[in-house]
Motif scaffolding. Structure first.
Motif, PDB file in Angstrom:
ATOM      1  N   LYS A 152     114.408  -5.816 -45.079  1.00  0.00           N
ATOM      2  CA  LYS A 152     113.079  -4.747 -44.949  1.00  0.00           C
ATOM      3  C   LYS A 152     113.878  -3.797 -45.293  1.00  0.00           C
ATOM      4  CE  LYS A 152     109.368  -4.221 -42.070  1.00  0.00           C
ATOM      5  NZ  LYS A 152     108.202  -4.738 -41.239  1.00  0.00           N
ATOM      6  N   LYS A 153     115.366  -3.083 -44.727  1.00  0.00           N
ATOM      7  CA  LYS A 153     116.313  -2.201 -45.082  1.00  0.00           C
ATOM      8  C   LYS A 153     115.742  -0.886 -45.885  1.00  0.00           C
ATOM      9  CE  LYS A 153     117.502  -1.168 -39.693  1.00  0.00           C
ATOM     10  NZ  LYS A 153     119.271  -1.317 -38.931  1.00  0.00           N
ATOM     11  N   LYS A 154     116.568  -3.375 -46.145  1.00  0.00           N
ATOM     12  CA  LYS A 154     117.461  -2.859 -48.185  1.00  0.00           C
ATOM     13  C   LYS A 154     115.750  -2.474 -48.855  1.00  0.00           C
ATOM     14  CE  LYS A 154     121.228  -5.430 -47.890  1.00  0.00           C
ATOM     15  NZ  LYS A 154     121.908  -6.204 -48.670  1.00  0.00           N
ATOM     16  N   GLU A 155     114.769  -3.131 -48.660  1.00  0.00           N
ATOM     17  CA  GLU A 155     113.629  -2.907 -49.348  1.00  0.00           C
ATOM     18  C   GLU A 155     113.065  -1.593 -48.957  1.00  0.00           C
ATOM     19  OE1 GLU A 155     109.988  -3.352 -52.102  1.00  0.00           O
ATOM     20  OE2 GLU A 155     112.451  -5.087 -51.435  1.00  0.00           O
ATOM     21  N   ASN A 156     112.914  -0.996 -47.888  1.00  0.00           N
ATOM     22  CA  ASN A 156     112.624   0.609 -47.771  1.00  0.00           C
ATOM     23  C   ASN A 156     113.462   1.815 -48.792  1.00  0.00           C
ATOM     24  OD1 ASN A 156     110.537  -0.054 -46.144  1.00  0.00           O
ATOM     25  ND2 ASN A 156     111.847   0.240 -44.476  1.00  0.00           N
ATOM     26  N   ARG A 209     115.408   0.941 -51.305  1.00  0.00           N
ATOM     27  CA  ARG A 209     114.653   0.528 -52.619  1.00  0.00           C
ATOM     28  C   ARG A 209     113.419   1.107 -53.242  1.00  0.00           C
ATOM     29  NH1 ARG A 209     112.217  -1.787 -56.231  1.00  0.00           N
ATOM     30  NH2 ARG A 209     110.732  -2.758 -54.448  1.00  0.00           N
ATOM     31  N   ARG A 210     112.616   0.845 -51.933  1.00  0.00           N
ATOM     32  CA  ARG A 210     111.327   1.735 -52.578  1.00  0.00           C
ATOM     33  C   ARG A 210     111.394   3.480 -52.450  1.00  0.00           C
ATOM     34  NH1 ARG A 210     107.260  -1.442 -49.432  1.00  0.00           N
ATOM     35  NH2 ARG A 210     107.242  -3.500 -49.946  1.00  0.00           N
ATOM     36  N   LYS A 211     112.769   3.776 -51.454  1.00  0.00           N
ATOM     37  CA  LYS A 211     112.931   5.480 -51.347  1.00  0.00           C
ATOM     38  C   LYS A 211     113.977   5.586 -52.500  1.00  0.00           C
ATOM     39  CE  LYS A 211     112.615   6.212 -46.601  1.00  0.00           C
ATOM     40  NZ  LYS A 211     114.000   5.574 -45.662  1.00  0.00           N
ATOM     41  N   LEU A 212     114.122   4.568 -53.586  1.00  0.00           N
ATOM     42  CA  LEU A 212     115.114   4.949 -54.392  1.00  0.00           C
ATOM     43  C   LEU A 212     114.360   5.555 -56.043  1.00  0.00           C
ATOM     44  CD1 LEU A 212     118.591   2.539 -53.940  1.00  0.00           C
ATOM     45  CD2 LEU A 212     118.865   5.057 -54.206  1.00  0.00           C
ATOM     46  N   VAL A 213     113.527   3.842 -55.882  1.00  0.00           N
ATOM     47  CA  VAL A 213     112.372   4.013 -56.948  1.00  0.00           C
ATOM     48  C   VAL A 213     111.713   5.098 -56.990  1.00  0.00           C
ATOM     49  CG1 VAL A 213     110.697   3.120 -57.526  1.00  0.00           C
ATOM     50  CG2 VAL A 213     112.535   1.873 -56.466  1.00  0.00           C
ATOM     51  N   LEU A 236     113.707  11.873 -59.863  1.00  0.00           N
ATOM     52  CA  LEU A 236     115.097  12.200 -60.528  1.00  0.00           C
ATOM     53  C   LEU A 236     114.352  12.561 -61.874  1.00  0.00           C
ATOM     54  CD1 LEU A 236     117.667  11.027 -58.614  1.00  0.00           C
ATOM     55  CD2 LEU A 236     117.727  13.010 -59.077  1.00  0.00           C
ATOM     56  N   LYS A 237     113.914  11.553 -62.972  1.00  0.00           N
ATOM     57  CA  LYS A 237     113.229  11.358 -64.546  1.00  0.00           C
ATOM     58  C   LYS A 237     112.709  12.607 -64.805  1.00  0.00           C
ATOM     59  CE  LYS A 237     113.787   6.899 -64.973  1.00  0.00           C
ATOM     60  NZ  LYS A 237     112.724   5.072 -64.893  1.00  0.00           N
ATOM     61  N   LEU A 238     111.466  12.498 -63.588  1.00  0.00           N
ATOM     62  CA  LEU A 238     110.638  14.062 -63.702  1.00  0.00           C
ATOM     63  C   LEU A 238     111.131  15.290 -63.555  1.00  0.00           C
ATOM     64  CD1 LEU A 238     107.258  13.354 -61.001  1.00  0.00           C
ATOM     65  CD2 LEU A 238     107.498  13.604 -63.947  1.00  0.00           C
ATOM     66  N   LYS A 239     112.357  15.320 -63.032  1.00  0.00           N
ATOM     67  CA  LYS A 239     113.525  16.635 -62.675  1.00  0.00           C
ATOM     68  C   LYS A 239     114.004  16.557 -64.425  1.00  0.00           C
ATOM     69  CE  LYS A 239     113.847  18.087 -58.529  1.00  0.00           C
ATOM     70  NZ  LYS A 239     114.928  18.346 -56.893  1.00  0.00           N
ATOM     71  N   ALA A 240     114.388  15.827 -64.656  1.00  0.00           N
ATOM     72  CA  ALA A 240     115.191  15.309 -66.273  1.00  0.00           C
ATOM     73  C   ALA A 240     114.896  16.144 -66.369  1.00  0.00           C
ATOM     74  CB  ALA A 240     115.803  14.214 -65.867  1.00  0.00           C
ATOM     75  N   LYS A 241     113.237  15.543 -66.799  1.00  0.00           N
ATOM     76  CA  LYS A 241     112.075  15.551 -67.853  1.00  0.00           C
ATOM     77  C   LYS A 241     111.474  17.398 -68.175  1.00  0.00           C
ATOM     78  CE  LYS A 241     109.839  11.449 -68.864  1.00  0.00           C
ATOM     79  NZ  LYS A 241     108.437  10.794 -68.474  1.00  0.00           N
ATOM     80  N   LYS A 242     111.263  17.721 -66.757  1.00  0.00           N
ATOM     81  CA  LYS A 242     111.470  19.213 -67.019  1.00  0.00           C
ATOM     82  C   LYS A 242     113.026  19.722 -67.024  1.00  0.00           C
ATOM     83  CE  LYS A 242     108.298  19.155 -63.107  1.00  0.00           C
ATOM     84  NZ  LYS A 242     107.618  19.664 -61.901  1.00  0.00           N
ATOM     85  N   LEU A 243     114.215  19.353 -66.263  1.00  0.00           N
ATOM     86  CA  LEU A 243     114.856  20.130 -67.367  1.00  0.00           C
ATOM     87  C   LEU A 243     115.177  20.181 -68.628  1.00  0.00           C
ATOM     88  CD1 LEU A 243     117.809  19.203 -64.132  1.00  0.00           C
ATOM     89  CD2 LEU A 243     116.759  21.517 -64.629  1.00  0.00           C
ATOM     90  N   ALA A 244     115.107  18.601 -69.516  1.00  0.00           N
ATOM     91  CA  ALA A 244     114.630  18.874 -70.727  1.00  0.00           C
ATOM     92  C   ALA A 244     114.575  19.700 -71.238  1.00  0.00           C
ATOM     93  CB  ALA A 244     114.686  17.427 -70.727  1.00  0.00           C
TER      94      ALA A 244
END
Length: 191
Positions: free
Chosen positions: A20-24, A26-30, A36-44
């Protein structure tokens, strides 16, 4: 009914909690990955905008350099024009001084001529090639009864009449003959 837990059950529970901790995590990482992808797009986008601004600044700098180069050329041309004008100014100063000296000389000559004419007891009248009176001395004023101011600029026939003393008839127009022929003429005696 009582349940008896075995060590296996503890491990299973721990594994479930850990899963359950790993799933949480993983979800946090997702979620973090999406952020991070949004920030990367903004930075781009920001990087693209900055690159666009940098390119415009380069173009502006090039234009400013072109303008600066043109201004340098214009400044050099203006410096040449200024030098030419200074040469002309110096020539004008020299010319003005030469003209002032000539004018002063002319005034001295005119004063001398006027003094000579004033001292002559005979009437002296000078005309241009069109017969206009340009000089009329004091003796001519006394003889004709006209002032120099009245006679100068007028045709000589306005102030001078040639008559023979013997019969008081009209004499030859000696001035007209002299102008027409371009040579001096002499008056007959008693005219």
């Amino acid at each position: 009914m009582k349940r008896i837990y075995s060590g296996k059950d503890d491990a299973t529970i721990k594994l479930k909690v850990l899963a359950k901790k790993k799933e949480n995590t993983r979800r946090k990482l997702v979620v973090t990955s999406k952020k991070l992808k949004l920030k990367a797009k903004k930075l781009a986008l920001t990087a693209e905008k900055k690159e666009d601004v940098r390119n415009r600044l380069v173009v502006t700098a090039e234009k400013k350099e072109d303008v600066r180069t043109k201004l340098v050329v214009i400044a050099k041309q203006l410096a040449l024009v200024a030098k030419e004008k200074e040469v002309i100014r110096r020539k004008l100063v020299l010319t003005a001084e030469a003209l002032r000296l000539k004018a002063e000389n002319i005034k001295q000559v005119e004063a001398k001529e006027e003094a000579i004419l004033a001292s002559i007891d005979d009437g002296v009248v000078a005309c241009d090639k069109n017969g206009r009176v340009s000089l009329f001395n004091k003796a001519a004023e006394r003889l004709t009864g006209l002032s120099a101011k009245e006679a100068i600029g007028q045709h000589y026939s306005y102030s001078l009449k040639f008559v023979r003393e013997s019969d008081e008839k009209k004499s030859d127009d000696l001035i007209g003959l002299a102008i027409a022929r371009g040579v001096a003429t002499k008056m007959a005696s008693h005219t």
